[in-house]
Design an enzyme around this catalytic site. Structure first.
Site, PDB file in Angstrom:
ATOM      1  N   GLN A 151       0.827  -1.195   0.000  1.00 33.30           N
ATOM      2  CA  GLN A 151       0.000   0.000   0.000  1.00 33.30           C
ATOM      3  C   GLN A 151       0.868   1.255   0.000  1.00 33.30           C
ATOM      4  O   GLN A 151       0.529   2.260  -0.640  1.00 33.30           O
ATOM      5  CB  GLN A 151      -0.914  -0.005   1.234  1.00 33.30           C
ATOM      6  CG  GLN A 151      -2.052   0.993   1.165  1.00 33.30           C
ATOM      7  CD  GLN A 151      -3.118   0.581   0.166  1.00 33.30           C
ATOM      8  OE1 GLN A 151      -3.170  -0.567  -0.265  1.00 33.30           O
ATOM      9  NE2 GLN A 151      -3.986   1.516  -0.203  1.00 33.30           N
ATOM     10  N   HIS A 153       3.763   1.491  -1.422  1.00 34.33           N
ATOM     11  CA  HIS A 153       4.280   1.610  -2.790  1.00 34.33           C
ATOM     12  C   HIS A 153       3.210   2.107  -3.766  1.00 34.33           C
ATOM     13  O   HIS A 153       3.559   2.647  -4.829  1.00 34.33           O
ATOM     14  CB  HIS A 153       4.803   0.264  -3.291  1.00 34.33           C
ATOM     15  CG  HIS A 153       6.146  -0.084  -2.748  1.00 34.33           C
ATOM     16  ND1 HIS A 153       6.357  -0.446  -1.435  1.00 34.33           N
ATOM     17  CD2 HIS A 153       7.371  -0.130  -3.345  1.00 34.33           C
ATOM     18  CE1 HIS A 153       7.640  -0.714  -1.252  1.00 34.33           C
ATOM     19  NE2 HIS A 153       8.277  -0.526  -2.383  1.00 34.33           N
ATOM     20  N   GLY A 154       1.957   1.904  -3.448  1.00 39.61           N
ATOM     21  CA  GLY A 154       0.903   2.281  -4.380  1.00 39.61           C
ATOM     22  C   GLY A 154       0.935   1.405  -5.624  1.00 39.61           C
ATOM     23  O   GLY A 154       1.191   0.202  -5.551  1.00 39.61           O
ATOM     24  N   GLY A 155       0.707   2.002  -6.763  1.00 39.19           N
ATOM     25  CA  GLY A 155       0.722   1.251  -8.015  1.00 39.19           C
ATOM     26  C   GLY A 155       2.079   0.676  -8.358  1.00 39.19           C
ATOM     27  O   GLY A 155       2.171  -0.323  -9.086  1.00 39.19           O
ATOM     28  N   GLU A 178       4.426 -25.971   6.071  1.00 41.51           N
ATOM     29  CA  GLU A 178       4.676 -26.364   7.455  1.00 41.51           C
ATOM     30  C   GLU A 178       3.393 -26.391   8.285  1.00 41.51           C
ATOM     31  O   GLU A 178       3.415 -26.145   9.495  1.00 41.51           O
ATOM     32  CB  GLU A 178       5.694 -25.427   8.114  1.00 41.51           C
ATOM     33  CG  GLU A 178       7.076 -25.476   7.511  1.00 41.51           C
ATOM     34  CD  GLU A 178       7.797 -26.771   7.817  1.00 41.51           C
ATOM     35  OE1 GLU A 178       7.325 -27.528   8.684  1.00 41.51           O
ATOM     36  OE2 GLU A 178       8.828 -27.032   7.175  1.00 41.51           O
ATOM     37  N   THR A 180      -1.011 -25.653   7.638  1.00 45.36           N
ATOM     38  CA  THR A 180      -1.850 -24.496   7.327  1.00 45.36           C
ATOM     39  C   THR A 180      -2.225 -23.752   8.604  1.00 45.36           C
ATOM     40  O   THR A 180      -2.119 -24.264   9.723  1.00 45.36           O
ATOM     41  CB  THR A 180      -3.121 -24.938   6.603  1.00 45.36           C
ATOM     42  OG1 THR A 180      -3.894 -25.795   7.480  1.00 45.36           O
ATOM     43  CG2 THR A 180      -2.784 -25.699   5.331  1.00 45.36           C
ATOM     44  N   SER A 181      -2.692 -22.527   8.433  1.00 45.23           N
ATOM     45  CA  SER A 181      -3.128 -21.744   9.588  1.00 45.23           C
ATOM     46  C   SER A 181      -4.290 -22.414  10.300  1.00 45.23           C
ATOM     47  O   SER A 181      -4.421 -22.311  11.531  1.00 45.23           O
ATOM     48  CB  SER A 181      -3.513 -20.330   9.133  1.00 45.23           C
ATOM     49  OG  SER A 181      -2.390 -19.642   8.605  1.00 45.23           O
ATOM     50  N   GLU A 182      -5.137 -23.107   9.544  1.00 45.13           N
ATOM     51  CA  GLU A 182      -6.286 -23.779  10.162  1.00 45.13           C
ATOM     52  C   GLU A 182      -5.843 -24.913  11.081  1.00 45.13           C
ATOM     53  O   GLU A 182      -6.393 -25.083  12.183  1.00 45.13           O
ATOM     54  CB  GLU A 182      -7.216 -24.310   9.078  1.00 45.13           C
ATOM     55  CG  GLU A 182      -7.977 -23.242   8.318  1.00 45.13           C
ATOM     56  CD  GLU A 182      -7.100 -22.453   7.355  1.00 45.13           C
ATOM     57  OE1 GLU A 182      -7.469 -21.322   7.007  1.00 45.13           O
ATOM     58  OE2 GLU A 182      -6.039 -22.982   6.965  1.00 45.13           O
TER      59      GLU A 182
END
Length: 202
Positions: A151, A153-155, A178, A180-182
């Site tokens: 964000q 950096h923008g475009g 390693e 999953t987050s779940e």
């Protein structure tokens, strides 16, 4: 006939009758010396001793998310200082400063979490839940850091000339590799509920 007689005389003049002398067969090359085993220090394990934890737990205590988040912050700060808009560097804007400050605070909290988990592993304490917490929080913080610095950096953040473009794509995989987050959330909840006498299954 004269030609044949002359040829037979030449053959009789050779040693061993008319047969050509055989050349000695080349000796086989000497056997290559056996490579000696490399002597050196063994790679330090995460937890020494016979009661070593499985590699899947040790793999969760990684510096990858921490180092990746730091690299994203560094890229964002450098861009904010060098890129100028509205008469000055965008680092002078409060919105950009908030992105930088929030990311730096999250990185320091992740550093303490990773170091604490590594200390538990080195001292032989149980660290399964802490490793899952470090993996879960680390992947989320690294992804948020890449998102905020993109964000900044923008475009330009979508252009391959800037490293943040690759970081944003690569850090997404941290939620998968390693474990999953779940599954990390399940491990954390399982250990907490197990202490209260409730066993759960995924």
């Amino acid at each position: 006939m004269a030609h044949r007689r002359d040829l037979s005389r030449r053959r009789r003049g050779r040693p061993g009758g008319g047969a050509r002398p055989r050349r000695p067969s080349p000796r086989p090359p000497p056997a290559a010396p056996r490579a000696r085993a490399r002597v050196g220090r063994a790679r330090p394990s995460l937890r020494p001793g016979p009661a070593r934890r499985p590699r899947r737990e040790a793999g969760r205590v990684r510096l990858g998310p921490l180092g990746g988040a730091e690299a994203a912050l560094e890229a964002g700060v450098q861009f904010a200082i060098e890129h100028e808009e509205f008469g000055g560097p965008i680092a002078l804007k409060q919105a950009i400063q908030n992105f930088i400050a929030d990311t730096a605070a999250e990185i320091e909290s992740l550093r303490c979490l990773v170091y604490h988990t590594a200390w538990l592993a080195d001292t032989g304490e149980p660290y399964s839940r802490d490793a899952s917490i470090a993996k879960l929080v680390g992947s989320e913080i690294a992804m948020r850091a890449a998102n905020k610095m993109l964000q900044v950096h923008g475009g330009f953040g979508y252009m391959k000339e800037y490293a943040i473009e690759r970081m944003y794509r690569d850090f997404r995989a941290l939620r998968i590799v390693e474990g999953t987050s779940e599954i990390q959330r399940f491990i954390i909840a399982r250990d907490i509920l197990k202490e209260k006498g409730l066993a759960i299954r995924p």
